[in-house]
Every structure is written in C-alpha cells, then in structure tokens.
Design an enzyme around this catalytic site. Structure first.
Site, PDB file in Angstrom:
ATOM      1  N   THR A  31      -1.685  -7.671  -6.290  1.00  0.00           N
ATOM      2  CA  THR A  31      -2.837  -8.557  -6.084  1.00  0.00           C
ATOM      3  C   THR A  31      -4.138  -7.751  -6.123  1.00  0.00           C
ATOM      4  O   THR A  31      -4.127  -6.516  -6.073  1.00  0.00           O
ATOM      5  CB  THR A  31      -2.744  -9.278  -4.721  1.00  0.00           C
ATOM      6  OG1 THR A  31      -2.930  -8.318  -3.687  1.00  0.00           O
ATOM      7  CG2 THR A  31      -1.416  -9.991  -4.548  1.00  0.00           C
ATOM      8  N   CYS A  32      -5.248  -8.489  -6.137  1.00  0.00           N
ATOM      9  CA  CYS A  32      -6.558  -7.821  -6.216  1.00  0.00           C
ATOM     10  C   CYS A  32      -7.074  -7.422  -4.843  1.00  0.00           C
ATOM     11  O   CYS A  32      -8.248  -7.099  -4.700  1.00  0.00           O
ATOM     12  CB  CYS A  32      -7.552  -8.756  -6.892  1.00  0.00           C
ATOM     13  SG  CYS A  32      -7.109  -9.066  -8.583  1.00  0.00           S
ATOM     14  N   ASP A  33      -6.240  -7.475  -3.841  1.00  0.00           N
ATOM     15  CA  ASP A  33      -6.665  -7.207  -2.473  1.00  0.00           C
ATOM     16  C   ASP A  33      -6.308  -5.766  -2.094  1.00  0.00           C
ATOM     17  O   ASP A  33      -5.187  -5.322  -2.346  1.00  0.00           O
ATOM     18  CB  ASP A  33      -5.920  -8.187  -1.554  1.00  0.00           C
ATOM     19  CG  ASP A  33      -6.486  -8.204  -0.163  1.00  0.00           C
ATOM     20  OD1 ASP A  33      -6.656  -9.297   0.374  1.00  0.00           O
ATOM     21  OD2 ASP A  33      -6.752  -7.125   0.379  1.00  0.00           O
TER      22      ASP A  33
END
Ligand SMILES: Cc1ncc(COP(=O)(O)O)c(C=O)c1O
Length: 435
Positions: free
Chosen positions: A384-386
């Site tokens: 994910t982009c987290d």
C-alpha cells in the site's frame, strides 16, 4: 570457509596421530540450533511435502495455503493434553469454511460472537445449538437471532447486558459470567476490555438470579498468546473459590467453567509446549467438583499453524537506511497480525527452503547455494501507499530480486480474518490442502 570449500567441499587435511591414524574429532556437545533454524528446517520439509512451489505456480501470489490436516493435528494435541475438557473452537481466529468443516468433523464445537459467524457455521452444516455465544456485549436482536437458531448459553459481564435477556424465556437460557483476570504479559490482554472483577461478580450473579436468569457458570480469557500456566492456575483457583462461596450463599449449583483461549504458538520465539501449560491447568482443575463441565475456546493454537503465507518481491530500492523490498502483501492484508497484535511470524526467502525452482545448471545451483548462505539485513514493506505498511526491519535475508518468493509459517490466526482491502488490494486468496 572459502568459496572453493563451499563449491567442492573442504579439502583441509584431517588431524593425524603420531601413528598416522586420523584423530577422532571428539564432537562438542550437540548444541540445539537457534529457533529460526529449527523453524526453517521444518518449513523446508513441509514446503517440499505440499509442493509449495507448484501451488504458487498454479495459484500465483500472494497466497495463503490452508492445511486442513493441521487443524485436526492441533485439536488432537489439545484433546490429548486436556482429555476431560470440551473444545469450542474460537471461530473469529480463522472463519474459513474449510476450517469450520475440519473442526466439525473432529467433533469439537465452536464459540461464536456474531450473527455473521453463526451464518457461516449454519452454511457449513454445523448444529449451532451446541455453540457458546461468548460476546459480553451484544444487541437484543443478536441475542434473539442466536436464541432462535438454538443457542442457549450466552455471556454477560454487566447489569446492562443482563437486562437484555428480559424478553426471552428464562427457563432454557443460561449465562456464563465473564470474569476479568488482567494479564499484561499476553499479546492481547482481553481483560482490559471485558469481564467483571471477581470481587464484584457476586453482585452480578445476584442480579441474574433476581432476574430469573440461570447462571450456568463462569468464563474468563487469560489473554491471547499466554506463555505460562500461571495465569490459568490463578484464574481457575479464584473462580472455583468464588463458585463455592456463591453456591453456598444462593443454594445453587454451577455446571460450567469456561477457561477461554490463549494457548500460544511459536512465532519468532519458542513458547512452552502445550503439555507444560496443560499440566498446570490439570493440576488447578483437580480442585474442581466432579459435576463441573470444563470447556476451552482455543483460537490461535488451532488456526495459526494451519496457514502458510507466500508473498513475492515486486520492487527493490536502496534507500538511505538500507535495502527495501516491497512485497505483494503487507500489514493491511495478510500481515494484519503485526500492527494488531505485535506478533511476528518468521519470514524466509523461498530459496532458503529449497522451495525455488530447481536449476539444471550445476554452477547456477552452486552459486545459489552460496547466495542463500549470505545474509543482508533488509526492510520488507507491503504494497500500500502508507508508510505504516512495513512488515519487518533489519531482517537478515539472502539477496532477493524481483519475483523472488518469501514464505511465512504460522499465519492462520487473526490474519485472513482481520485483513482489510485498503488501497483497493484484493483479499489474499486461500488454497486448501490436506484431507
Ligand atoms: C471469548 C474469546 N474466546 C476465545 C478467544 C480465542 O483466543 P485465542 O486465539 O487466544 O485462543 C477469543 C479471542 O479473542 C475470545 O475473545
């Protein structure tokens, strides 16, 4: 060892005695290999037995491999160590149809906490009337729905919960009073959220009886991933004492003692064998009256060993703090147990297990052998982009490239069940193996 030694074997001369005979190289007392190495050996044998690489070739990655036989093996171990205790599998830990069928076929029952779990059990043909509904806080609609499906044992830990049973025919409903026994040493101390303190339990039992609600007995959960028998021993002793006092005071007889879950599995550290914990539990139960039925609600112990996770490297970057590999699964998905519970299943490169495709080429095979012995500390991150999506830091792994596979054992408990679909990433598929 030199590169030459590694490729063709050591040619160092053996030590010779004066008479020219080789000196017996007295073996140092055998040292037990470290935990990670023991897990690696076992996983390597398992990966070869279930043909892990072929499963990934067929189903892709990421992939959960769910092994029905392991569910049964774990249940058998529980039955062997605690033969007089009834098992209610904690559905929430791995609510997968194949697990439900394996538990049901074994002859164990279930603990449930929601209408969704009951729906699942019914879809799988389970006779849900035998289940325990263990959620201490539920709506009247939840209670009614469970009652209509045949459930007769519920859990309460507050006066507001007792009041919710007012509309039901009390004669065939029984409750277990949930006691709290704090255990900050556990991975998840459930007593911080639920349960009445034993000293305050008498008032709640009194209220139940005045509300003409049958109290069948008591329940507690000593905390998930509890690694000593002591918390169970203390909780059992205190609960039995409470039962004796209240039985005398109210002239009633309690019939059920529910010891909850909490049985541990070995992630990145060894844990005591079940036998050791069970011995302590059996000793404590020796003081229980004969008529008292005892149940356990194991979740993690049954489900964790049943699933193995395979992920793949999809990107690599040398960042200021070292090498990062980005995988196709992470903490918002299959590794959701990391942020939720701070448990860390070991992660191996498939090459360390011999679970990478075998090469025909001898030189390539030898090079691979050398590379798999070289370890580089890396960071493993999820897809994910987290920036929270980091699975491990400073993990020594053999050099990895795009497409290389990683394997984690012990990935069945609170993983698939708690994964999210964050960033639009699809749930990790499950392939079922075993009988
Ligand atoms: C009421 C209840 N019983 C059993 C369990 C299973 O616990 P474990 O997975 O630690 O065995 C849980 C876990 O949350 C629970 O809440």
């Amino acid at each position: 060892m030199t590169l030459h030694d590694q490729l063709v074997g050591s040619t160092r001369p053996r030590r010779l005695a004066r008479d020219g005979r080789p000196v017996a190289q007295g073996r140092a007392p055998a040292e037990r290999p470290p935990h990670r190495e023991l897990v690696r050996r076992e996983l390597a044998a398992y990966a070869s037995r279930i043909r892990l690489h072929e499963l990934v070739r067929e189903h892709g990655s990421p992939l959960f491999v769910l092994d029905r036989d392991r569910v049964t093996t774990q249940l058998l171990e529980l039955r062997r160590e605690l033969p007089d205790v009834r098992i209610h599998f904690a559905t929430k830990s791995l609510p997968h149809p194949a697990v439900i069928r394996a538990v049901d076929a074994f002859g164990a029952s279930f603990e449930v906490a929601s209408r969704g779990e009951l729906d699942l059990l019914e879809r799988e043909g389970v006779q849900v009337g035998r289940c325990l509904h263990t959620h201490p806080v539920k709506t009247v609609a939840d209670i009614t729905s469970a009652y209509l499906r045949g459930i007769r044992t519920f859990v309460v830990d507050s006066p507001s919960e007792v009041a919710k049973f007012a509309g039901l025919p009390c004669c065939d409903v029984g409750v277990l009073v949930r006691l709290s026994f704090p255990n900050p040493g556990a991975k998840s101390d459930l007593s911080s959220k639920f349960g009445v303190e034993p000293d305050a339990a008498a008032a709640l039992v009194d209220l139940c009886l005045r509300s003409r609600l049958k109290v069948r007995g008591f329940t507690f959960h000593v905390g998930s991933q509890t690694t000593s028998a002591e918390p169970w021993k203390r909780a059992i002793a205190r609960t039995l004492e409470l039962m004796r006092t209240l039985e005398e005071r109210h002239d009633v007889r309690f019939e059920l003692l529910d010891l909850g879950g909490g049985f541990p599995v070995a992630y990145d550290e060894p844990v005591p064998a079940l036998g050791e914990l069970a011995r302590g539990i059996r000793e404590a139960l020796a003081a229980a009256p004969e008529h008292l039925a005892v149940v356990i609600e194991p979740g993690r112990f049954v489900s964790a060993p049943a699933m193995t996770l395979v992920t793949r490297v999809v990107g690599t970057n040398d960042r200021p703090d070292g090498r990062w590999h980005y995988l196709d699964d992470g903490v918002y998905g299959a590794y959701s147990n990391i942020p939720a519970e701070d448990v860390h299943a070991p992660i191996f490169a498939a090459a360390e297990l011999g679970a990478q495709p075998a090469s025909e080429d001898a030189f390539e095979r030898a090079t691979r052998r050398i590379l798999t012995r070289t370890r580089v500390p890396v960071t493993l991150a999820g897809p994910t982009c987290d920036s929270v999506d980091v699975i491990a830091r400073g993990l020594p792994l053999p050099p990895l490239g795009g497409g290389d596979l990683l394997v984690s054992p012990m990935m069945g408990a609170y993983t698939w069940a708690t994964a999210t679909g964050f960033n639009g990433i699809a749930p990790t598929p499950v392939v079922v193996v075993g009988h």
